[in-house]
Design a protein around this motif. Structure first.
Motif, PDB file in Angstrom:
ATOM      1  N   LEU A  24       0.836  -1.207   0.000  1.00 53.78           N
ATOM      2  CA  LEU A  24       0.000   0.000   0.000  1.00 53.78           C
ATOM      3  C   LEU A  24       0.868   1.254   0.000  1.00 53.78           C
ATOM      4  CD1 LEU A  24      -2.749  -1.125   2.537  1.00 53.78           C
ATOM      5  CD2 LEU A  24      -2.914  -1.065   0.029  1.00 53.78           C
ATOM      6  N   GLY A  25       1.901   1.250   0.821  1.00 52.28           N
ATOM      7  CA  GLY A  25       2.810   2.393   0.860  1.00 52.28           C
ATOM      8  C   GLY A  25       3.532   2.594  -0.456  1.00 52.28           C
ATOM      9  N   ALA A  26       3.928   1.501  -1.103  1.00 51.80           N
ATOM     10  CA  ALA A  26       4.602   1.590  -2.396  1.00 51.80           C
ATOM     11  C   ALA A  26       3.683   2.213  -3.443  1.00 51.80           C
ATOM     12  CB  ALA A  26       5.067   0.208  -2.846  1.00 51.80           C
ATOM     13  N   ILE A  27       2.407   1.872  -3.382  1.00 56.21           N
ATOM     14  CA  ILE A  27       1.443   2.461  -4.328  1.00 56.21           C
ATOM     15  C   ILE A  27       1.312   3.954  -4.075  1.00 56.21           C
ATOM     16  CG2 ILE A  27      -0.965   2.480  -5.093  1.00 56.21           C
ATOM     17  CD1 ILE A  27      -0.970  -0.593  -4.409  1.00 56.21           C
ATOM     18  N   LYS A  63      -9.105   3.916 -11.532  1.00 53.28           N
ATOM     19  CA  LYS A  63     -10.085   3.679 -12.594  1.00 53.28           C
ATOM     20  C   LYS A  63     -10.782   4.969 -13.017  1.00 53.28           C
ATOM     21  CE  LYS A  63     -13.945   0.729 -13.867  1.00 53.28           C
ATOM     22  NZ  LYS A  63     -14.819  -0.362 -13.444  1.00 53.28           N
ATOM     23  N   SER A  64     -11.040   5.849 -12.044  1.00 55.53           N
ATOM     24  CA  SER A  64     -11.731   7.102 -12.340  1.00 55.53           C
ATOM     25  C   SER A  64     -10.772   8.233 -12.727  1.00 55.53           C
ATOM     26  CB  SER A  64     -12.602   7.520 -11.152  1.00 55.53           C
ATOM     27  OG  SER A  64     -11.808   7.773 -10.017  1.00 55.53           O
ATOM     28  N   GLY A  65      -9.472   7.918 -12.766  1.00 62.59           N
ATOM     29  CA  GLY A  65      -8.491   8.906 -13.188  1.00 62.59           C
ATOM     30  C   GLY A  65      -8.128   9.933 -12.130  1.00 62.59           C
ATOM     31  N   ASN A  66      -8.418   9.621 -10.886  1.00 64.07           N
ATOM     32  CA  ASN A  66      -8.107  10.530  -9.779  1.00 64.07           C
ATOM     33  C   ASN A  66      -6.772  10.165  -9.137  1.00 64.07           C
ATOM     34  OD1 ASN A  66     -10.446  12.305  -9.694  1.00 64.07           O
ATOM     35  ND2 ASN A  66     -11.589  10.430  -9.251  1.00 64.07           N
ATOM     36  N   PRO A  67      -6.171  11.117  -8.438  1.00 58.52           N
ATOM     37  CA  PRO A  67      -4.861  10.846  -7.817  1.00 58.52           C
ATOM     38  C   PRO A  67      -4.960   9.826  -6.692  1.00 58.52           C
ATOM     39  CG  PRO A  67      -5.693  12.970  -7.100  1.00 58.52           C
ATOM     40  CD  PRO A  67      -6.637  12.477  -8.157  1.00 58.52           C
ATOM     41  N   ILE A  68      -3.906   9.045  -6.571  1.00 56.10           N
ATOM     42  CA  ILE A  68      -3.817   8.056  -5.493  1.00 56.10           C
ATOM     43  C   ILE A  68      -2.840   8.606  -4.472  1.00 56.10           C
ATOM     44  CG2 ILE A  68      -3.196   5.703  -4.884  1.00 56.10           C
ATOM     45  CD1 ILE A  68      -3.824   4.987  -7.839  1.00 56.10           C
ATOM     46  N   GLU A  69      -3.396   9.206  -3.450  1.00 57.73           N
ATOM     47  CA  GLU A  69      -2.601   9.744  -2.344  1.00 57.73           C
ATOM     48  C   GLU A  69      -3.464   9.687  -1.101  1.00 57.73           C
ATOM     49  OE1 GLU A  69      -3.408  13.128  -1.257  1.00 57.73           O
ATOM     50  OE2 GLU A  69      -5.012  13.163  -2.710  1.00 57.73           O
ATOM     51  N   PRO A  70      -2.859   9.783   0.074  1.00 57.34           N
ATOM     52  CA  PRO A  70      -3.620   9.574   1.305  1.00 57.34           C
ATOM     53  C   PRO A  70      -4.890  10.419   1.438  1.00 57.34           C
ATOM     54  CG  PRO A  70      -1.297   9.564   1.802  1.00 57.34           C
ATOM     55  CD  PRO A  70      -1.421   9.974   0.355  1.00 57.34           C
ATOM     56  N   ALA A  71      -4.829  11.680   1.065  1.00 58.96           N
ATOM     57  CA  ALA A  71      -6.005  12.540   1.228  1.00 58.96           C
ATOM     58  C   ALA A  71      -7.164  12.080   0.347  1.00 58.96           C
ATOM     59  CB  ALA A  71      -5.644  13.993   0.924  1.00 58.96           C
ATOM     60  N   SER A  72      -6.875  11.689  -0.892  1.00 64.00           N
ATOM     61  CA  SER A  72      -7.962  11.242  -1.781  1.00 64.00           C
ATOM     62  C   SER A  72      -8.519   9.894  -1.322  1.00 64.00           C
ATOM     63  CB  SER A  72      -7.495  11.174  -3.241  1.00 64.00           C
ATOM     64  OG  SER A  72      -6.429  10.277  -3.398  1.00 64.00           O
ATOM     65  N   VAL A  73      -7.660   9.004  -0.848  1.00 66.27           N
ATOM     66  CA  VAL A  73      -8.131   7.719  -0.340  1.00 66.27           C
ATOM     67  C   VAL A  73      -9.027   7.946   0.876  1.00 66.27           C
ATOM     68  CG1 VAL A  73      -7.421   5.550   0.761  1.00 66.27           C
ATOM     69  CG2 VAL A  73      -6.215   6.370  -1.268  1.00 66.27           C
ATOM     70  N   ILE A  95       0.757   4.680   6.876  1.00 61.71           N
ATOM     71  CA  ILE A  95       1.218   3.671   5.917  1.00 61.71           C
ATOM     72  C   ILE A  95       2.230   4.279   4.954  1.00 61.71           C
ATOM     73  CG2 ILE A  95       0.515   2.284   3.912  1.00 61.71           C
ATOM     74  CD1 ILE A  95      -2.104   1.706   5.439  1.00 61.71           C
ATOM     75  N   MET A  96       1.903   5.453   4.421  1.00 69.20           N
ATOM     76  CA  MET A  96       2.810   6.085   3.479  1.00 69.20           C
ATOM     77  C   MET A  96       4.100   6.525   4.171  1.00 69.20           C
ATOM     78  SD  MET A  96       2.327   9.253   0.862  1.00 69.20           S
ATOM     79  CE  MET A  96       2.718  10.537   2.017  1.00 69.20           C
ATOM     80  N   GLN A  97       3.970   7.113   5.338  1.00 71.80           N
ATOM     81  CA  GLN A  97       5.141   7.632   6.043  1.00 71.80           C
ATOM     82  C   GLN A  97       6.103   6.535   6.463  1.00 71.80           C
ATOM     83  OE1 GLN A  97       3.187   9.836   9.122  1.00 71.80           O
ATOM     84  NE2 GLN A  97       2.950  11.667   7.873  1.00 71.80           N
ATOM     85  N   GLU A  98       5.597   5.341   6.719  1.00 71.33           N
ATOM     86  CA  GLU A  98       6.449   4.246   7.174  1.00 71.33           C
ATOM     87  C   GLU A  98       7.045   3.438   6.020  1.00 71.33           C
ATOM     88  OE1 GLU A  98       4.256   1.952  10.034  1.00 71.33           O
ATOM     89  OE2 GLU A  98       4.414   3.526  11.546  1.00 71.33           O
ATOM     90  N   THR A  99       6.719   3.815   4.803  1.00 72.41           N
ATOM     91  CA  THR A  99       7.257   3.109   3.645  1.00 72.41           C
ATOM     92  C   THR A  99       8.420   3.910   3.088  1.00 72.41           C
ATOM     93  OG1 THR A  99       5.039   2.266   3.162  1.00 72.41           O
ATOM     94  CG2 THR A  99       6.687   2.097   1.408  1.00 72.41           C
ATOM     95  N   ALA A 100       9.610   3.341   3.166  1.00 76.01           N
ATOM     96  CA  ALA A 100      10.821   4.061   2.752  1.00 76.01           C
ATOM     97  C   ALA A 100      10.988   4.098   1.237  1.00 76.01           C
ATOM     98  CB  ALA A 100      12.045   3.426   3.382  1.00 76.01           C
ATOM     99  N   THR A 101      10.542   3.027   0.583  1.00 77.07           N
ATOM    100  CA  THR A 101      10.756   2.931  -0.852  1.00 77.07           C
ATOM    101  C   THR A 101       9.698   2.027  -1.479  1.00 77.07           C
ATOM    102  OG1 THR A 101      12.333   2.273  -2.574  1.00 77.07           O
ATOM    103  CG2 THR A 101      12.387   1.015  -0.535  1.00 77.07           C
ATOM    104  N   ALA A 102       9.492   2.183  -2.773  1.00 82.29           N
ATOM    105  CA  ALA A 102       8.577   1.314  -3.503  1.00 82.29           C
ATOM    106  C   ALA A 102       9.321   0.147  -4.152  1.00 82.29           C
ATOM    107  CB  ALA A 102       7.835   2.119  -4.563  1.00 82.29           C
ATOM    108  N   ALA A 103      10.628   0.097  -3.975  1.00 81.71           N
ATOM    109  CA  ALA A 103      11.477  -0.854  -4.696  1.00 81.71           C
ATOM    110  C   ALA A 103      11.099  -2.322  -4.476  1.00 81.71           C
ATOM    111  CB  ALA A 103      12.942  -0.638  -4.323  1.00 81.71           C
ATOM    112  N   GLY A 104      10.667  -2.698  -3.302  1.00 77.94           N
ATOM    113  CA  GLY A 104      10.399  -4.106  -3.002  1.00 77.94           C
ATOM    114  C   GLY A 104       8.970  -4.546  -3.205  1.00 77.94           C
ATOM    115  N   TRP A 105       8.186  -3.795  -3.960  1.00 76.47           N
ATOM    116  CA  TRP A 105       6.760  -4.095  -4.070  1.00 76.47           C
ATOM    117  C   TRP A 105       6.486  -5.487  -4.630  1.00 76.47           C
ATOM    118  CZ3 TRP A 105       4.177  -5.167  -8.574  1.00 76.47           C
ATOM    119  CH2 TRP A 105       4.790  -4.811  -9.770  1.00 76.47           C
ATOM    120  N   LYS A 106       7.264  -5.968  -5.591  1.00 77.39           N
ATOM    121  CA  LYS A 106       7.024  -7.296  -6.177  1.00 77.39           C
ATOM    122  C   LYS A 106       7.215  -8.394  -5.125  1.00 77.39           C
ATOM    123  CE  LYS A 106       8.337  -6.109 -10.889  1.00 77.39           C
ATOM    124  NZ  LYS A 106       9.317  -6.346 -11.970  1.00 77.39           N
ATOM    125  N   TYR A 107       8.250  -8.259  -4.334  1.00 80.56           N
ATOM    126  CA  TYR A 107       8.497  -9.221  -3.256  1.00 80.56           C
ATOM    127  C   TYR A 107       7.302  -9.265  -2.310  1.00 80.56           C
ATOM    128  CZ  TYR A 107      10.302 -11.064   1.133  1.00 80.56           C
ATOM    129  OH  TYR A 107      10.454 -11.786   2.291  1.00 80.56           O
TER     130      TYR A 107
END
Length: 133
Positions: A24-27, A63-73, A95-107
């Protein structure tokens, strides 16, 4: 209830909260990965209901073309009176603040799939056991 039934009743199904929040943080950090995540994960793969709701909302925003960020969620969850079930605004930002990087999302996607598969197998086995007795 014997000891075995008591122990079985207290078992926690397989899950990986760190991987769920990492995805979720990576997204949040890199929304462009969402279509690739969607190819593998559905909301039902998440163990924690709050994570499932957050992910489902992210997918709807995309899907609706809106931004994916904490405030919109948070805003979208509040519109359908599900914000508290998703942990509240503070949890979404956490969730976002505790995610350092998106690099490991596949794992982490693979970790979520693994635990979801194990939960499904447990359910199938439990249902089979109930029918056999």
């Amino acid at each position: 209830m014997n000891n075995e039934e008591l122990i079985r009743g207290l078992r926690v199904p397989p899950h990986n909260m760190l991987s769920e929040t990492a995805v979720l943080g990576a997204i949040f950090l890199k929304p462009s990965i969402l279509p690739m995540v969607q190819e593998k994960l559905s909301p039902s793969h998440f163990y924690r209901e709050a994570h499932s709701r957050i992910y489902e909302t992210m997918c709807a925003l995309k899907k609706s073309g809106n931004p994916i960020e904490p405030a919109s969620v948070a805003t979208e969850l509040e519109k359908v009176d599900k914000l508290e079930q998703a942990g509240g605004t503070g949890y979404i930002y956490q969730i976002m603040q505790e995610t350092a990087t998106a690099a490991g999302w596949k794992y982490h996607v693979n970790q979520i799939l693994d635990t979801a598969t194990r939960r499904e197998l447990i359910t199938i086995a439990s249902n089979a056991q109930e029918r056999l007795f």
